[in-house]
Motif scaffolding. Structure first.
Motif, short mmCIF file in Angstrom:
data_model
loop_
_atom_site.label_atom_id
_atom_site.label_comp_id
_atom_site.label_asym_id
_atom_site.label_seq_id
_atom_site.Cartn_x
_atom_site.Cartn_y
_atom_site.Cartn_z
N ALA A 44 0.84 -1.24 0.04
CA ALA A 44 -0.15 -0.07 0.02
C ALA A 44 0.98 1.27 -0.10
O ALA A 44 0.75 2.41 -0.63
CB ALA A 44 -1.08 0.14 1.17
N LEU A 45 2.01 1.19 0.59
CA LEU A 45 2.89 2.39 0.85
C LEU A 45 3.41 2.62 -0.60
O LEU A 45 3.44 3.82 -1.18
CB LEU A 45 4.06 2.10 1.54
CG LEU A 45 5.04 3.38 1.92
CD1 LEU A 45 5.52 3.18 3.18
CD2 LEU A 45 6.10 3.19 0.85
N TYR A 46 3.81 1.42 -1.38
CA TYR A 46 4.34 1.92 -2.84
C TYR A 46 3.25 1.98 -3.78
O TYR A 46 3.59 2.91 -4.62
CB TYR A 46 4.94 0.49 -3.25
CG TYR A 46 6.48 0.37 -2.62
CD1 TYR A 46 7.43 1.23 -2.86
CD2 TYR A 46 6.65 -0.85 -1.95
CE1 TYR A 46 8.73 0.93 -2.60
CE2 TYR A 46 8.01 -1.15 -1.41
CZ TYR A 46 9.06 -0.05 -1.87
OH TYR A 46 10.39 -0.29 -1.21
N PHE A 47 2.09 1.78 -3.38
CA PHE A 47 0.80 2.15 -4.23
C PHE A 47 0.86 3.90 -4.33
O PHE A 47 0.70 4.52 -5.14
CB PHE A 47 -0.36 1.86 -3.76
CG PHE A 47 -1.57 2.44 -4.64
CD1 PHE A 47 -1.95 1.92 -5.87
CD2 PHE A 47 -2.30 3.30 -4.19
CE1 PHE A 47 -3.01 2.38 -6.49
CE2 PHE A 47 -3.24 3.84 -4.70
CZ PHE A 47 -3.53 3.48 -6.01
N HIS A 48 0.98 4.44 -3.19
CA HIS A 48 1.20 5.95 -3.01
C HIS A 48 2.56 6.72 -3.13
O HIS A 48 2.64 7.62 -3.72
CB HIS A 48 0.81 6.22 -1.35
CG HIS A 48 -0.76 6.13 -1.39
ND1 HIS A 48 -1.83 6.80 -1.61
CD2 HIS A 48 -1.28 4.99 -0.67
CE1 HIS A 48 -3.02 6.20 -1.41
NE2 HIS A 48 -2.67 5.16 -0.81
N PHE A 49 3.63 5.98 -2.96
CA PHE A 49 5.07 6.52 -3.03
C PHE A 49 5.81 5.33 -3.52
O PHE A 49 6.07 4.49 -2.86
CB PHE A 49 5.43 6.93 -1.53
CG PHE A 49 4.55 8.21 -0.77
CD1 PHE A 49 4.76 9.60 -1.24
CD2 PHE A 49 3.74 7.47 -0.04
CE1 PHE A 49 3.55 10.24 -0.91
CE2 PHE A 49 2.80 8.53 0.62
CZ PHE A 49 2.91 9.90 0.19
N ALA A 50 6.54 5.87 -4.66
CA ALA A 50 7.46 4.78 -5.53
C ALA A 50 8.80 4.55 -4.77
O ALA A 50 9.40 3.61 -4.76
CB ALA A 50 7.88 5.35 -6.79
N SER A 51 9.10 5.69 -3.71
CA SER A 51 10.43 5.63 -3.01
C SER A 51 10.41 6.26 -1.63
O SER A 51 9.48 7.13 -1.59
CB SER A 51 11.67 5.97 -4.11
OG SER A 51 11.14 7.51 -3.99
N LYS A 52 11.46 6.16 -0.90
CA LYS A 52 11.42 6.74 0.36
C LYS A 52 11.76 8.37 0.00
O LYS A 52 11.18 9.38 0.65
CB LYS A 52 12.54 6.27 1.06
CG LYS A 52 12.72 7.16 2.49
CD LYS A 52 13.47 6.30 3.55
CE LYS A 52 15.01 6.01 3.24
NZ LYS A 52 15.94 5.62 4.19
#
Length: 223
Positions: A44-52
């Motif tokens: 879910a995090l990668y759905f919103h943000f491709a990277s740190k």
């Protein structure tokens, strides 16, 4: 409904990222920990943000919005009074808001991502402070703009042209973050900021006019 849920998830991720960037710095915060803190899966995090890096930019962008919104809402009688009140807002935010603290820490660590096409608005301090990055540059730009407004309004001494007053005030205002980022009781914050302006104002304004400015914290507005 789906869009609202998605926006709430994104917001939680930004808040979780800010909390961990604040405590551990950019290098020390992991995406797995951020996802767990936000209560979502790593997918879910990668759905919103491709990277740190992208998440760090979002944290800095939220901090900029908070700062600019606060400056817009300040009910000050003049640009110089607005600058004084903006300083009080900043030190209160440093005590209460990990988003603001994280944005400053990300700028101090200079991870190399702050200056990019997507964060061009975060480097607004002007040529006199071109070495500043990230949120430090945003805050310095706000201070510079308010001081320029004070000069146009005739609030500054005639000799207050050039880079001297701007350098002094921006340096002092940016130093607030260094002094207060590690925590300080609210009454002590107010005492120190008030003492700073009691000293600075006579250097900046025409003789006999310093008493026309409130150097104590502004009255809190109803939520």
């Amino acid at each position: 409904m789906v869009q609202e849920r998605s926006e709430r998830t994104r917001g939680r991720l930004v808040e979780a990222g800010a909390a961990l960037f604040d405590r551990r710095g950019y290098a020390g915060a992991t995406l797995g920990e951020i996802a767990a803190t936000a209560g979502v899966t790593k997918g879910a995090l990668y759905f919103h943000f491709a990277s740190k890096e992208e998440l760090a930019r979002a944290v800095s962008a939220r901090a900029e919005r908070l700062l600019r919104s606060a400056c817009t809402e300040v009910r000050a009688s003049s640009p110089l009074q607005g600058l004084i009140d903006a300083g009080y807002w900043l030190v209160d935010a440093l005590g209460a808001d990990p988003v603001i603290r994280a944005a400053f820490r990300l700028g101090r660590e200079d991870a190399g991502w702050q200056v990019s096409p997507t964060t061009a608005s975060l480097t607004t301090a002007g040529p006199a402070f071109a070495g500043m990055r990230g949120f430090h540059s945003v805050w310095a730009g706000v201070v510079r703009d308010l001081l320029a407004g004070a000069r146009r309004a005739g609030e500054l001494r005639d000799r207050s042209g050039g880079l001297g007053p701007e350098t002094l005030v921006v340096t002092a205002a940016c130093g607030l973050e260094v002094v207060f980022v590690d925590g300080c009781p609210a009454d002590e914050r107010a005492r120190r900021v008030g003492a700073l302006w009691d000293w600075l104002l006579p250097c900046l304004v025409p003789p006999g006019t310093a008493g026309g400015y409130r150097t104590r914290p502004p009255a809190r507005q109803p939520a």
